[in-house]
Design an enzyme around this catalytic site. Structure first.
Site, PDB file in Angstrom:
ATOM      1  N   GLU B  60       0.824  -1.226   0.000  1.00 16.25           N
ATOM      2  CA  GLU B  60       0.000   0.000   0.000  1.00 16.25           C
ATOM      3  C   GLU B  60       0.847   1.260   0.000  1.00 16.25           C
ATOM      4  OE1 GLU B  60      -0.898  -2.645   1.759  1.00 16.25           O
ATOM      5  OE2 GLU B  60      -2.953  -3.048   1.107  1.00 16.25           O
ATOM      6  N   HIS B 129      -9.890  -5.208  11.020  1.00 18.23           N
ATOM      7  CA  HIS B 129     -10.651  -4.933   9.795  1.00 18.23           C
ATOM      8  C   HIS B 129     -11.951  -4.184  10.082  1.00 18.23           C
ATOM      9  CE1 HIS B 129      -7.902  -7.960   8.255  1.00 18.23           C
ATOM     10  NE2 HIS B 129      -8.286  -7.686   7.029  1.00 18.23           N
TER      11      HIS B 129
END
Lengths: 333, 326
Positions: B60, B129
């Protein structure tokens, strides 16, 4: 005094050159050194604030490598970038005025020493987070590939960046996507005050290329012509085949990490040993060897002195930065 | 008007903008051959080829930075994070590179980039998450922060985001992708900084965005049965923030309840509460109420997850407090 293993990569060997080639590079290196010295003086007088990272001792790296580029190629650098900016074609006046935080500064007093940017010369910064700019450089190279514009991106970083994720990810994506980029590690032996042997298990940063099937090179950075020749090979590879190269140039900064660093982690002998390999002295001797007259060299040096003195006067006489205009949120609507 | 899903609306926005401008490209994990982890980029690879729909390795920070670098020299990247949770390893590129570049370069290098992906807790996916990070990004000057709650808003706001010349943090509701809504066939854009009344009412102002709009709508239906008429204001973009639409509503109702799925401390609702007291103190008939998730990492078990997050009953309770009914 024995230099560390990484210090002397190859036997000293003069690279063939001419006065026409070397004189302008010597001039640039000298201008950068005088500019850095003037900045150090202004800093100690309180006229320049914040952090000031000088490149004195490393000038051959930015000057030699940028000499291998075309004018519209991209350069992405770190916070030790005054020399890179100058070598890319930015005048001493706006650089010095930026260090002074003046209205006439390269980025209007909004960036400072660590954040020089210049769109006309494709100088893409001036980045203060170690390693964070390596993916940005890969992005500029990605854009060149996307548009097939034939440009090459050169990205500079220190040996200190070899330990952070931004470097690893930028390197890996450059290799995976075969981006037209030359990644130049300016290995000046220290990440701030930490020597290589205390930060890297393997001190040869260029070896990282092997894991990515990427071309690599590693050489001494005290001969500006050698730097130019070797980087030209990598630039050519990027431009012709579109493939990246990781290059490590072994160099040394004569001063501390920044103005606040007296460099107590190094011995006087070590610094002296490196000063004997000063790229400026070397280039000057070489100029005499290849036929430039002493008087001509002195004239060039006087010209540089005047240029830098003028830049200081310009910075001192310039108005303070304009009333603040935020350069944010100017969206499409 | 066609009825399409929130996912399809986002897909249409990207497709239309990629047709319109050859500088727009999509980059991220699984966006191409896999057609998107949440299928938002479905079919784009087939239409636009690998040149413009770029699959990345898991990196990322790397690909967010590649996006910023490409944007510096004039491309218009759409960077997909598989979820905003993973943006935390790229936050340096969003905050230190994208948001600051325009000012840091003296106005020379603007960064026309969209960072997008699902955000907010989904269902039983555990602590790492399940979080709402909009308050983090809304703190940063130089970014726009967008959280659409409907298919209509999703399409109009994403098209605006892609045309914006500065970085946009575009946070999609992870649990909203399948939700359907009316979307016009003709092109439309929704400007940033313009909120929307999702339900008109006169007794209390509910301020909510993304999935919490739907929790508020359900609460409002229950409240209506109790004779309480709630107005729901969806700011749609937290930065820039349409404080006027919120304050106008509060001036009408005299009461304000802010509902967010993020954590309470330094959550964005605190900023809205400040703006409301600053701009319409005299209109308030009760202290501003906030409904947030509990101040804990998200647990896994369904009953615990429900307990931690704002529920319809929590909104109703806060409204009743604001009306001094309980």
């Amino acid at each position: 005094m024995t230099l560390p293993d990484s210090a002397r990569v190859e036997p000293e060997q003069a690279v063939p050159t001419t006065v026409d080639e070397l004189a302008p590079l010597y001039r640039q290196m000298l201008a950068i050194r005088r500019m850095e010295e003037a900045a150090a003086k202004a800093y100690s007088q309180g006229k320049i604030g914040g952090f000031l990272h000088l490149i004195i001792g490393q000038e051959a790296v930015c000057v030699g490598s940028i000499a291998a580029l075309k004018p519209d190629d991209y350069v992405v650098a770190t916070y030790r970038e005054h020399g890179h900016a100058y070598a890319k074609g930015i005048a001493a006046r706006p650089i010095m005025a930026e260090l002074y935080g003046k209205k006439t500064g390269l980025v209007k007093g909004l960036g400072g020493s660590m954040h020089l940017f210049d769109k006309p010369t494709n100088f893409l910064g001036g980045h203060g987070i170690v390693g964070g700019h390596v993916p940005l450089a890969a992005g500029a190279a990605f854009a060149s590939k996307y548009r097939n514009d034939g440009r090459v991106t050169v990205c500079y970083f220190g040996d200190g960046a070899a330990t952070i994720g931004g470097f690893a990810e930028g390197l890996s994506l450059s290799a995976l996507w075969k981006l037209p980029i030359v990644l130049i590690c300016e290995n000046n032996q220290y990440s701030m005050g930490t020597p290589l042997y205390r930060s890297l298990a393997v001190e040869d940063v260029s070896l990282r290329a092997l894991a990515h099937g990427m071309a690599r090179d590693r050489f001494d950075g005290d001969d500006v012509i050698r730097v130019k020749r070797r980087i030209a090979e990598a630039v050519d590879r990027a431009r012709v085949t579109g493939e990246p190269t990781l290059v490590e140039i072994v160099t040394y900064r004569f001063r501390g990490h920044s103005m606040s660093d007296p460099g107590l982690y190094r011995t006087k002998e070590e610094v002296e040993e490196w000063r004997r390999r000063d790229p400026l002295n070397r280039a000057r001797l070489r100029l005499l060897e290849v036929g430039m007259a002493e008087a001509a060299i002195e004239a060039l040096e006087a010209d540089v002195k005047a240029e830098i003195e003028d830049s200081v006067k310009f910075a001192e006489d310039s108005a303070p930065a304009d009333a603040y205009t935020p350069y944010v949120m100017k969206g499409a609507q | 008007m066609a009825v399409i899903s929130y996912r399809e609306a986002l897909n249409q926005a990207m497709r239309e903008e990629m047709e319109r401008d050859a500088n727009v490209f999509v980059m991220g994990e699984e966006v191409g051959h896999y057609n998107g982890a949440y299928k938002v980029t479905q079919g784009l690879l087939q239409r636009f080829s690998e040149r413009r729909v770029v699959d990345t390795p898991i990196a990322e920070m790397g690909f967010a930075g590649v996006g910023v670098g490409a944007a510096m020299v004039g491309l218009r990247p759409i960077i997909e994070f598989m979820t905003w949770n993973f943006s935390l390893v790229a936050i340096d590129q969003i905050v230190n590179s994208a948001a600051k570049m325009f000012q840091m370069s003296g106005g020379q290098f603007n960064i026309p980039i969209v960072f997008r992906g699902p955000s907010g807790p989904a269902v039983q996916v555990g602590s790492q998450h399940s979080q709402a990070l909009e308050s983090w990004y809304a703190h940063v000057p130089g970014l726009s922060v967008v959280l659409p709650s409907t298919a209509y808003d999703a399409k109009g706001l994403l098209k605006t985001a892609i045309r914006d010349d500065n970085p946009v943090v575009f946070m999609e509701g992870e649990t909203l992708y399948g939700m359907t809504g009316e979307v016009p066939e003709a092109e439309y854009l929704i400007p940033f900084g313009v909120g929307d009344i999702k339900r008109p009412g006169k007794d209390v102002t509910l301020v909510a965005w993304s999935r919490m709009v739907h929790v508020c709508l359900e609460a409002a239906r229950e409240l209506a049965k109790q004779g309480i008429d709630a107005e729901i204001v969806d700011p749609r973009t937290l930065r820039p923030l349409d404080t006027a639409i919120i304050c106008d509503s509060v001036k009408k109702t005299g009461r304000c309840v802010i509902v967010e799925v993020g954590w309470p401390q330094a959550g964005f609702g605190a900023e809205i509460a400040y703006q409301v007291q600053r701009q319409c103190l005299d209109a308030l008939d009760a202290p501003v109420e906030r409904v947030c998730s509990d101040d804990v990492p998200m647990p896994y078990a369904k009953n615990l997850e429900d307990e931690v997050q704002p529920q319809v009953k929590d909104v109703i309770a806060a409204v009743r407090r604001a009306l001094y009914l309980d």
